[in-house]
Motif scaffolding. Structure first.
Motif, PDB file in Angstrom:
ATOM      1  N   ARG A  71      55.961  10.639  51.643  1.00  0.00           N
ATOM      2  CA  ARG A  71      55.269  11.504  52.601  1.00  0.00           C
ATOM      3  C   ARG A  71      53.796  11.670  52.248  1.00  0.00           C
ATOM      4  NH1 ARG A  71      57.061  16.557  52.400  1.00  0.00           N
ATOM      5  NH2 ARG A  71      58.535  16.316  50.666  1.00  0.00           N
ATOM      6  N   ALA A  72      53.492  11.673  50.949  1.00  0.00           N
ATOM      7  CA  ALA A  72      52.097  11.779  50.529  1.00  0.00           C
ATOM      8  C   ALA A  72      51.307  10.543  50.946  1.00  0.00           C
ATOM      9  CB  ALA A  72      52.024  11.972  49.018  1.00  0.00           C
TER      10      ALA A  72
ATOM     11  N   ARG B 292      46.649  12.976  67.168  1.00  0.00           N
ATOM     12  CA  ARG B 292      45.681  12.276  66.301  1.00  0.00           C
ATOM     13  C   ARG B 292      44.265  12.533  66.798  1.00  0.00           C
ATOM     14  NH1 ARG B 292      48.311   8.591  63.063  1.00  0.00           N
ATOM     15  NH2 ARG B 292      50.492   8.239  63.591  1.00  0.00           N
TER      16      ARG B 292
ATOM     17  N   SER C 144      57.816   9.350  62.911  1.00  0.00           N
ATOM     18  CA  SER C 144      58.745  10.483  62.838  1.00  0.00           C
ATOM     19  C   SER C 144      60.187   9.989  62.773  1.00  0.00           C
ATOM     20  CB  SER C 144      58.569  11.403  64.058  1.00  0.00           C
ATOM     21  OG  SER C 144      59.579  12.390  64.090  1.00  0.00           O
TER      22      SER C 144
ATOM     23  N   ALA D  61      52.093   8.471  53.374  1.00  0.00           N
ATOM     24  CA  ALA D  61      52.023   8.451  54.831  1.00  0.00           C
ATOM     25  C   ALA D  61      50.937   9.377  55.342  1.00  0.00           C
ATOM     26  CB  ALA D  61      53.378   8.847  55.423  1.00  0.00           C
ATOM     27  N   SER D  62      50.747  10.513  54.654  1.00  0.00           N
ATOM     28  CA  SER D  62      49.744  11.482  55.079  1.00  0.00           C
ATOM     29  C   SER D  62      48.336  11.058  54.703  1.00  0.00           C
ATOM     30  CB  SER D  62      50.057  12.850  54.470  1.00  0.00           C
ATOM     31  OG  SER D  62      49.074  13.796  54.817  1.00  0.00           O
ATOM     32  N   ASN D  63      48.158  10.623  53.453  1.00  0.00           N
ATOM     33  CA  ASN D  63      46.823  10.232  52.972  1.00  0.00           C
ATOM     34  C   ASN D  63      46.993   9.307  51.776  1.00  0.00           C
ATOM     35  OD1 ASN D  63      44.234  10.050  51.843  1.00  0.00           O
ATOM     36  ND2 ASN D  63      43.690  12.131  52.450  1.00  0.00           N
ATOM     37  N   SER D  64      46.920   8.025  52.007  1.00  0.00           N
ATOM     38  CA  SER D  64      47.181   7.062  50.933  1.00  0.00           C
ATOM     39  C   SER D  64      46.122   7.136  49.840  1.00  0.00           C
ATOM     40  CB  SER D  64      47.248   5.645  51.503  1.00  0.00           C
ATOM     41  OG  SER D  64      46.043   5.301  52.160  1.00  0.00           O
TER      42      SER D  64
END
Length: 329
Positions: free
Chosen positions: A211-212, A329, A278, A214-217
């Motif tokens: 999840r990290a 977005r 999702s 996916a949110s901000n690589s």
């Protein structure tokens, strides 16, 4: 305007925007089904049969789409090889079952094989492209991989349709509708895998890392997350999901090297409908599309039901462009 009024308006807007999309979707489905039952002009038993069949089919659609949306959410690429990987998993199960293994045991063995295959594909073909932020490269690679898998399967197994004997005969009575046991088992298996995957994503360190990324690589990389490892594991999990779906579908699906391609377009529709990235959206979208396809076939037989599928798809995107569970977005 007073401060209290402004605060109330902001709170109201927040509560509306935070409304669970599943509530209006469920309400719309209930209303539509009530209309079909009451004034649809079709036999109620036939409608019930279509609803049950749609839910069972939608569960498998959801499992195919979960892997696709997970890969997109983390890697940011659309996996055009998803359908071919589904076919590959089905043929692995077919080969193991013809060797004497029960089909569901063969499915369990196919899962780690496809997981490793997915990790190898990501590590060897896609890592440099995804890390560098390339968008065209992964699309072409996955498209080429799809063609490669299909042609290799064609060379090994030929083009003649194959089948696997269902391990359990008979059917289950559901509200007067008939549900074949292999399809019921496929639905239950898909639901269990979806629940387990959701638990992994929400409650484990691996899920936190996924999840990290996916949110901000970039932010995840700065705090010590191994981006390449997460990419490989994510692609492997996506491949494992289609392995489960393929194995569960094998007893009631005629196998040809291109059989998975018919699910590719629907999987893309479901992923975009539910919201890109999702997992919950893919599950809900799969059930919705399954219902639309089977119930719609009562009024538009043959390929006509696909017209309704794409009509629902366009309508949802018109009203909610980011999808049912997608983030703006």
């Amino acid at each position: 305007m007073t401060a209290a009024t402004s605060t109330a308006e902001k709170t109201g807007k927040k509560s509306l925007s935070g409304l669970n999309p599943g509530i209006p979707v469920a309400a719309a489905i209930v209303v539509i089904m009530a209309v079909i039952y009451l004034v649809g002009g079709k036999d109620q038993g036939l409608v019930t049969q279509s609803v049950v069949s749609g839910l069972l089919l939608g569960g498998v659609y959801a499992l195919i789409s979960v892997g696709l949306t997970l890969i997109f959410g983390v890697l940011g690429i659309v996996n055009f090889a998803q359908g071919a990987m589904l076919t590959m998993a089905m043929y692995i199960v077919y080969a193991l079952s013809t060797a004497g293994l029960p089909v569901y045991l063969a499915t369990l063995l196919a899962v780690p094989v496809m997981f490793l295959f997915g990790m190898v594909v990501q590590a060897t073909l896609l890592t440099k492209l995804t890390v560098s932020g390339s968008h065209d490269g992964p699309l072409l690679v996955t498209l080429g991989l799809s063609l490669l898998i299909i042609n290799v399967l064609l060379m090994i197994f030929g083009g003649r349709p194959q089948s696997v004997q269902a391990p359990i005969d008979g059917s289950l009575d559901v509200l007067g509708a008939v549900a074949a046991w292999p399809r019921v088992i496929a639905f239950i298996g898909a639901a269990l895998v979806a629940v387990a995957l959701t638990a992994v994503l929400k409650r484990t360190p691996l899920g936190l890392s996924i999840r990290a990324v996916a949110s901000n690589s970039e932010g995840a990389k700065l705090v010590g997350v191994d981006i390449g490892r997460v990419y490989a594991l994510t692609f492997g999990i996506g491949a494992a999901c289609v392995a489960v779906a393929g194995g569960l579908m094998t007893p009631f699906t005629s196998l040809t090297p291109s059989v998975g391609e018919q699910f590719t377009i629907l999987a893309f529709v479901i992923v975009v409908l539910g919201g890109l990235g999702s997992v919950v959206g893919a599950m809900v979208g799969g059930l919705v599309i399954g219902l639309v396809q089977t119930v719609g076939a009562l009024y538009l037989p043959g390929t006509g039901s696909l017209i309704l599928v794409f009509a629902v798809f366009v309508l949802v995107l018109f009203l909610k462009p980011e999808g049912l569970y997608g983030a703006r977005r």
